[in-house]
Design an enzyme around this catalytic site. Sequence first.
Site, mmCIF file in Angstrom:
data_model
loop_
_atom_site.group_PDB
_atom_site.id
_atom_site.type_symbol
_atom_site.label_atom_id
_atom_site.label_comp_id
_atom_site.label_asym_id
_atom_site.label_seq_id
_atom_site.Cartn_x
_atom_site.Cartn_y
_atom_site.Cartn_z
ATOM 1 N N ASP A 68 0.818 -1.218 0.000
ATOM 2 C CA ASP A 68 0.000 0.000 0.000
ATOM 3 C C ASP A 68 0.853 1.269 0.000
ATOM 4 O OD1 ASP A 68 0.874 0.319 2.599
ATOM 5 O OD2 ASP A 68 -1.065 -0.009 3.551
ATOM 6 N N THR A 70 1.906 3.084 2.312
ATOM 7 C CA THR A 70 2.897 3.256 3.370
ATOM 8 C C THR A 70 4.243 2.676 2.955
ATOM 9 O OG1 THR A 70 2.358 1.173 4.497
ATOM 10 C CG2 THR A 70 1.087 3.130 5.120
ATOM 11 N N ARG A 71 4.312 2.073 1.774
ATOM 12 C CA ARG A 71 5.545 1.500 1.232
ATOM 13 C C ARG A 71 5.954 2.259 -0.020
ATOM 14 N NH1 ARG A 71 3.944 -0.701 5.835
ATOM 15 N NH2 ARG A 71 4.769 -2.761 6.261
ATOM 16 N N HIS A 105 -3.885 -1.809 8.059
ATOM 17 C CA HIS A 105 -4.010 -0.356 7.863
ATOM 18 C C HIS A 105 -5.409 -0.034 7.342
ATOM 19 C CE1 HIS A 105 0.574 -0.595 6.835
ATOM 20 N NE2 HIS A 105 0.328 -0.836 8.104
ATOM 21 N N HIS A 171 13.205 -5.001 8.927
ATOM 22 C CA HIS A 171 11.881 -4.962 9.558
ATOM 23 C C HIS A 171 11.956 -5.591 10.939
ATOM 24 C CE1 HIS A 171 7.555 -5.713 10.071
ATOM 25 N NE2 HIS A 171 7.368 -4.807 9.147
ATOM 26 N N LYS A 181 5.401 -11.672 3.324
ATOM 27 C CA LYS A 181 4.662 -10.661 4.080
ATOM 28 C C LYS A 181 3.539 -10.029 3.264
ATOM 29 C CE LYS A 181 6.212 -7.870 7.380
ATOM 30 N NZ LYS A 181 5.392 -6.833 6.801
ATOM 31 N N HIS A 197 2.769 -11.371 14.937
ATOM 32 C CA HIS A 197 3.416 -10.206 15.536
ATOM 33 C C HIS A 197 3.749 -10.448 17.009
ATOM 34 C CE1 HIS A 197 2.553 -8.108 11.869
ATOM 35 N NE2 HIS A 197 2.935 -6.952 12.359
ATOM 36 N N GLN A 289 3.068 3.554 12.045
ATOM 37 C CA GLN A 289 4.152 3.359 11.089
ATOM 38 C C GLN A 289 5.445 4.026 11.564
ATOM 39 O OE1 GLN A 289 4.216 1.669 8.053
ATOM 40 N NE2 GLN A 289 2.338 0.793 8.841
ATOM 41 N N LYS A 292 8.706 2.773 13.515
ATOM 42 C CA LYS A 292 9.860 2.078 12.938
ATOM 43 C C LYS A 292 11.166 2.799 13.256
ATOM 44 C CE LYS A 292 7.335 -0.104 9.143
ATOM 45 N NZ LYS A 292 7.152 -0.194 7.677
#
Length: 420
Positions: A68, A70-71, A105, A171, A181, A197, A289, A292
């Site tokens: 999506d 966010t990448r 998300h 990650h 993933k 997770h 997010q 990270k």
Amino acid sequence: MKLNFYYSGIRGVEIPDKNLLGVFKPKVSDNNFEIEKLVWEALQNPIGTNKLDQEVKPGDKILILSDDNTRATPVDKILKVLLPYLHELGIKKEDIIILMAVGTHRPMNQRELVAKLGQRIVDEYKVVNHLWNKKEENIYYGKTSKGIEVWGNKLLREADYVIGLGHIVPHRVAGFSGGGKIAQPGVSTGKTTGETHWLSALVPGSEIMGKRDNPVREQIDESARLMGLNFIINVVQDLKGKVVGVFAGDFIAAHRAGCALAKEVYGVRIPKADIVITDSYPADIELWQAAKGIYSSELVVKENGYVILVTPCPEGVSKAHPEIEKFGYLSLEEVKKLVENKELQELSVAAHLVHVGRVIKEKAHGIMVCPNISDELKEKLGFIPAASVQEALSYALNKKGKDASIVVMLHAGEILPINN
């Protein structure tokens, strides 16, 4: 030294030269590869499996999983090569669905879909968001060797062939992003994602980050296999987002090859320091997010040190996971009690609380500079609020002393610190 950040709304900071051990970021490649050429070459030389012309045939229903917004994966450019290739093999447009692997998300809106895929593809192909919390959209696929129930989007079972598109960066949960993933957690339910997770929450970051093969990745791979992921196209990008490698083929074998390159690009030798200033770029939409930047700092900050998180978070903490604001970041033992007492049932959130809590509650202290999260909420989450990075640094230096060592990590959401 005067240091500026990627965010126009956050002022830079002056760092005393005598304290600064360095400013660290992933590498920039000197090569000027044409991404379309790299994708085509990868498709003609798949790793661990046959070429697509031996795998698919006219009439097959093809499901393409895309990460999506966010990448940073340049999915639009990958599709410019992949879709014509599929059509050459006799696959019609109406037999292709693009499923946005948003994980847990929020769904992507129309503007975001166009930015990610391109207007023509959004107009001409069926594009849908994965809805992780809609029971009617997800089915049961089986159990992993550790007994994790795999629930995910029903479109994978309805497809004849499933192709996943993503990128590979370090990650905290899985060692590296990419590979399986795209299926778990990409198109899984919150239940399954929570269990994988939660496994990662029980293991220190030093035992997972940058390690392709680990106990969590094993369960992710098993889940992806059960769900029917057949083939991946994964890219590795440098600091500026330039693609430096493309890996296609079996989602384990090709991913393993891609992780070797990603470790070269993102692995940076960083000394440990009393104070770590870390941004979250490019994971900036929300704190879910942006954390990270905290994850990577676990490998750098000294015991009882300070981590200063610099991030904009225009959408706040997390629209999809209000439990973060309810409980705040906690130690592993505190989160375990919440889970055991069934006060916190969303295990992916529980893992998130632990990953951040390990750094700002157990190992060090956290200071947050974020214009879109209130001071009151920062404190509730477990951070010390600061109006500027300069204020945050002054606070940390006052606590650690005038000789405290300082490290800065930029692009920290994708950096892999190496200490030896």
